[in-house]
Scaffold this motif. Structure first.
Motif, short mmCIF file in Angstrom:
data_model
loop_
_atom_site.label_atom_id
_atom_site.label_comp_id
_atom_site.label_asym_id
_atom_site.label_seq_id
_atom_site.Cartn_x
_atom_site.Cartn_y
_atom_site.Cartn_z
N GLY A 1 0.89 -1.24 0.15
CA GLY A 1 0.07 0.06 0.05
C GLY A 1 0.88 1.33 -0.14
N PRO A 2 0.26 2.46 0.13
CA PRO A 2 0.86 3.50 0.17
C PRO A 2 2.09 3.75 1.17
N ALA A 3 1.89 3.29 2.55
CA ALA A 3 2.56 3.54 3.47
C ALA A 3 3.96 2.56 3.14
N GLY A 4 3.57 1.20 2.48
CA GLY A 4 4.89 0.47 2.16
C GLY A 4 5.47 0.84 1.04
N ALA A 5 5.08 1.57 0.16
CA ALA A 5 5.58 2.32 -0.78
C ALA A 5 6.45 3.51 -0.30
N GLY A 6 5.94 4.24 0.37
CA GLY A 6 6.77 5.21 1.01
C GLY A 6 7.91 4.93 1.69
N ALA A 7 7.82 3.71 2.66
CA ALA A 7 8.72 3.21 2.99
C ALA A 7 9.91 2.60 2.33
N ALA A 8 9.54 2.25 1.16
CA ALA A 8 10.61 1.76 0.17
C ALA A 8 11.26 2.70 -0.48
N ALA A 9 10.36 3.81 -0.57
CA ALA A 9 11.06 5.13 -1.31
C ALA A 9 12.08 5.51 -0.24
N VAL A 10 11.76 5.63 1.01
CA VAL A 10 12.81 6.27 1.95
C VAL A 10 14.17 5.42 1.98
N ALA A 11 13.86 4.00 2.11
CA ALA A 11 15.05 3.27 2.12
C ALA A 11 15.77 3.59 0.88
N ALA A 12 15.25 3.60 -0.33
CA ALA A 12 16.27 3.78 -1.71
C ALA A 12 16.96 5.05 -1.48
N VAL A 13 16.16 6.11 -1.04
CA VAL A 13 17.04 7.44 -1.13
C VAL A 13 17.93 7.37 0.04
N ALA A 14 17.90 6.59 1.36
CA ALA A 14 18.79 6.79 2.05
C ALA A 14 20.06 5.74 1.61
N ALA A 15 19.64 4.54 0.85
CA ALA A 15 20.77 3.94 0.34
C ALA A 15 21.84 4.42 -0.46
N VAL A 16 21.06 5.33 -1.61
CA VAL A 16 21.78 6.07 -2.45
C VAL A 16 22.51 7.36 -1.64
N ARG A 17 22.24 7.71 -0.80
CA ARG A 17 22.83 8.88 -0.11
C ARG A 17 24.08 8.30 0.66
N ALA A 18 23.76 7.20 1.05
CA ALA A 18 25.11 6.52 1.90
C ALA A 18 26.28 6.36 0.60
N GLU A 19 25.74 5.96 -0.52
CA GLU A 19 26.62 5.84 -1.55
C GLU A 19 27.42 7.16 -1.86
N HIS A 20 26.88 8.41 -1.93
CA HIS A 20 27.44 9.39 -2.29
C HIS A 20 28.08 9.93 -1.09
N VAL A 21 27.89 9.54 0.21
CA VAL A 21 28.72 9.85 1.35
C VAL A 21 30.03 9.42 1.10
N ALA A 22 30.15 7.92 0.45
CA ALA A 22 31.21 7.08 0.39
C ALA A 22 31.94 7.92 -1.06
N HIS A 23 31.29 8.38 -2.00
CA HIS A 23 31.94 9.04 -3.17
C HIS A 23 32.72 10.09 -2.56
N LEU A 24 31.78 11.05 -1.75
CA LEU A 24 32.52 12.39 -1.19
C LEU A 24 34.02 11.92 -0.62
N ALA A 25 33.92 10.83 0.22
CA ALA A 25 35.14 10.59 1.12
C ALA A 25 36.03 10.16 0.14
N GLN A 26 35.97 9.43 -0.92
CA GLN A 26 36.76 9.08 -1.95
C GLN A 26 37.48 10.41 -2.57
N LEU A 27 36.57 11.19 -2.92
CA LEU A 27 37.10 12.42 -3.61
C LEU A 27 38.10 13.48 -2.62
N ARG A 28 37.53 13.40 -1.42
CA ARG A 28 38.26 14.22 -0.68
C ARG A 28 39.69 13.38 -0.33
N SER A 29 39.59 12.35 -0.31
CA SER A 29 41.20 11.60 -0.11
C SER A 29 41.99 12.01 -1.09
N ARG A 30 41.68 12.36 -2.44
CA ARG A 30 42.53 12.75 -3.40
C ARG A 30 43.12 13.85 -3.52
#
Length: 214
Positions: free
Chosen positions: A92-121
């Protein structure tokens, strides 16, 4: 005459004449002027090399992306899309909303990792390294979205899709920009840029799928 007078040294012995002192001062003047001109000729330091400028810009862009995802998460959770006491079934709507939040949080974590890699250079004085300040956060927050005031049901689903659609566009733009900057970069940095660009390209269909959840 005063020009021929002698200066007595510390031990009472005759020192150099006034004429000799004046001649010595006149002889050293061109050297002093040349030294001053040499310092002035240095002027402002030369601009950093292209790879440093490109890397600094990539760091700033990645910081803005992390801030954008933080804003998106606030919008999605403010819309009540993560479920809760009145949440529906997983499909339902709540389940879809939770899935969207989980997806956005997962992608944000990858960007945080990318940022750390770039800063290290970037081994450079801090003045060149961008830091996530109010201007970066404001840029990310300025992105139009209706998520903050969304309600449940159709309105929440529409605003959720809008938030995710904006993130898709940002990911594609970021990937294209990194690919366009590969020419002329040192091999190691070019490889990192290409890796991050590929990762950001895969975020597009991932976010699109999350936005199509019902």
């Amino acid at each position: 005459m005063l020009e021929d007078a002698e200066v007595t040294g510390d031990g009472g012995s005759p020192g150099p004449s006034r004429r000799a002192l004046l001649a010595g001062a006149a002889a050293s003047l061109p050297l002093l002027l040349t030294a001053c001109k040499g310092v002035q000729a240095l002027g402002t330091p030369p601009p950093p090399a292209r790879d440093i400028r490109v890397l600094a810009a990539a760091i700033a862009a990645e910081e803005a992306m992390v801030a954008r995802y933080a804003t998106a998460l606030r919008q999605l959770t403010a819309g009540g899309g993560t479920g809760g006491a009145g949440g529906g079934a997983a499909g339902g709507p709540a389940g879809a909303g939770a899935a969207a939040v989980a997806a956005v949080a997962a992608v944000r974590a990858e960007h945080v990792a990318h940022l750390a890699q770039l800063r290290s250079r970037l081994i450079h004085p801090p003045a060149l390294t961008s830091s996530p300040g109010p201007s970066v956060a404001a840029t990310a927050s300025a992105s139009p979205s209706a998520g903050a005031g969304a309600g449940a049901g159709t309105g929440a689903r529409a605003s959720r899709k809008l938030v995710l659609s904006e993130l898709e566009q940002a990911e594609q733009t970021a990937s294209d920009r990194l690919i366009g900057q590969l020419d002329g970069l040192p091999p190691a940095l070019a490889q990192l840029f290409a890796s991050i660009a590929a990762s950001e390209a895969t975020h597009v269909p991932y976010l699109r799928a999350a936005g199509q959840s019902r």
